[in-house]
Design an enzyme around this catalytic site. Structure first.
Site, PDB file in Angstrom:
ATOM      1  N   HIS A   1      -6.760 -81.597  45.737  1.00 18.17           N
ATOM      2  CA  HIS A   1      -7.516 -82.017  46.925  1.00 18.17           C
ATOM      3  C   HIS A   1      -6.564 -82.634  47.938  1.00 18.17           C
ATOM      4  CE1 HIS A   1     -10.672 -83.451  49.431  1.00 18.17           C
ATOM      5  NE2 HIS A   1     -10.550 -84.724  49.093  1.00 18.17           N
TER       6      HIS A   1
ATOM      7  N   GLY B   1     -20.388 -98.405  48.473  1.00 18.43           N
ATOM      8  CA  GLY B   1     -19.880 -98.265  49.834  1.00 18.43           C
ATOM      9  C   GLY B   1     -20.629 -97.190  50.585  1.00 18.43           C
TER      10      GLY B   1
ATOM     11  N   ILE C   1     -20.139 -93.888  50.749  1.00 16.72           N
ATOM     12  CA  ILE C   1     -20.485 -92.708  49.953  1.00 16.72           C
ATOM     13  C   ILE C   1     -21.568 -93.060  48.941  1.00 16.72           C
ATOM     14  CG2 ILE C   1     -19.653 -90.936  48.355  1.00 16.72           C
ATOM     15  CD1 ILE C   1     -16.924 -91.147  49.579  1.00 16.72           C
ATOM     16  N   GLY C   2     -21.422 -94.202  48.281  1.00 14.42           N
ATOM     17  CA  GLY C   2     -22.409 -94.611  47.286  1.00 14.42           C
ATOM     18  C   GLY C   2     -23.797 -94.749  47.874  1.00 14.42           C
TER      19      GLY C   2
END
Length: 340
Positions: A194, A30, A32-33
């Site tokens: 987080h 996606g 980020i990838g």
């Protein structure tokens, strides 16, 4: 003829160089990838295998980035695939697979869906790359990285979550804008889970050599304004989701993941805030949470315990409890996660 021979030699040497580089597999192609793949190629950290169940996306992004190599001058191999065998014997694996947040969706909402996805990922990587250093970026981060370690059975010091670097980077950026100072003159740290319960370490924050507490006392920034910045940091991901409408943050998360991978591959032994497995540190046992760690060639080589103020201790414990509660929810979804 001599010139042609020299050219072929250079190609051969280049190919040999590519083969000798470290292997970095990215699970999830996606936003980020794809950004991870591009940053890794630019830094020449290693050869890249971009994996996704949607093979066309992985292959398309790998090919697109590879075609920029002559422009940017990098020399690494990029491959797109939907076959875990192509990730075999990876040195580093970075996981972004999962459903991203949508407007109005909390990290908790993602839990059930992404647990199923991470279980499949864990099964794939433990069979093909049991010795890899594994970085997880999938949300809800702290619980997903713990589930990944449980599902895969990989060593705890080789499975770590990317979160604190991103939260710290967001906090530092917002402070720099408020104080009109470069981010490289700010040293800070964000601990805990987080997301909404993260803990900005005011006591450990320095701005151009001065403590943040001194700046508050001297009137350079008010406690009220600082709390607003902390709240914005906590909601940093949600703010971006709201702007994008059909996506979530990817540039800053990818840059943060690359920093972790680089510290491992180059044995830089950087102290970085990451979601690591705690076994007594900070009074926490058997849980993944965001703390400063040293990352070197052996993975998480040391957990650094910093001094917390009374207020920071209270907030850190609240954050830890939130992670525990969410993990309990994960165990209800999949009882195998509760077994040692």
């Amino acid at each position: 003829m001599a010139i042609g021979y020299q050219n072929r030699s250079r190609v051969c040497d280049a190919n040999n160089e590519i083969k000798m580089k470290k292997k970095i597999s990215l699970i999830g192609a996606g936003q980020i990838g794809g950004t991870l793949a591009h940053l890794i190629a630019l830094k020449e950290l290693g050869n890249v295998v971009l994996f996704d169940v949607a093979e066309g996306i992985a292959k398309g992004k790998a090919l697109d980035i590879a075609q920029s190599s002559s422009v940017d001058g990098f020399n690494v191999s990029l491959q797109g695939t939907s076959n875990y065998e192509d990730t075999k014997n990876s040195d580093v694996i970075i996981i972004t697979a999962g459903v991203p947040r949508k407007p109005g969706m909390t990290r908790d909402d993602l839990l059930g869906i992404n647990l199923k996805i991470i279980k499949q990922v864990a099964d794939g990587i433990c069979k093909t790359s049991p010795n890899a250093f594994v970085i997880c970026i999938t949300n809800p981060l702290d619980v997903i990285v713990m589930a990944l370690q449980r599902y895969s059975g990989l060593k705890k010091n080789k499975v770590v979550g990317m979160a604190g670097i991103l939260d710290t980077s967001r906090f530092t950026y917002f402070l720099s804008k408020e104080l009109n100072i470069s981010t490289n003159k700010i040293k800070s740290l964000v601990l805990g889970g987080h997301g909404d319960t993260m803990v900005a370490m005011i006591k450990s924050t320095e701005v151009d050599g001065k403590s943040l507490e001194d700046l508050i006392n001297s009137g350079k920034i008010s406690k009220k304004r600082l709390n607003e910045i902390i709240l914005r940091t906590k909601n940093g991901g949600a703010e971006i989701v709201k702007f994008l409408e059909k996506g979530s943050a990817f540039y800053a998360p990818a840059a943060s993941g690359v920093q972790m991978a680089e510290s491992y591959l180059k044995d830089q032994k950087k102290t970085l805030p990451c979601a690591a497995f705690l076994k007594g540190e900070y009074g926490v046992n058997n849980l993944y949470a965001g703390v400063p760690v040293i990352i070197g060639k052996n993975g998480v080589e040391k957990i650094i315990e910093v001094s917390l103020s009374d207020e920071e201790k209270v907030n850190f414990n609240k954050s830890i409890q939130a992670v525990k509660d969410l993990y309990s929810a994960a165990v209800k979804i999949d009882p195998t996660l509760g077994k040692d």
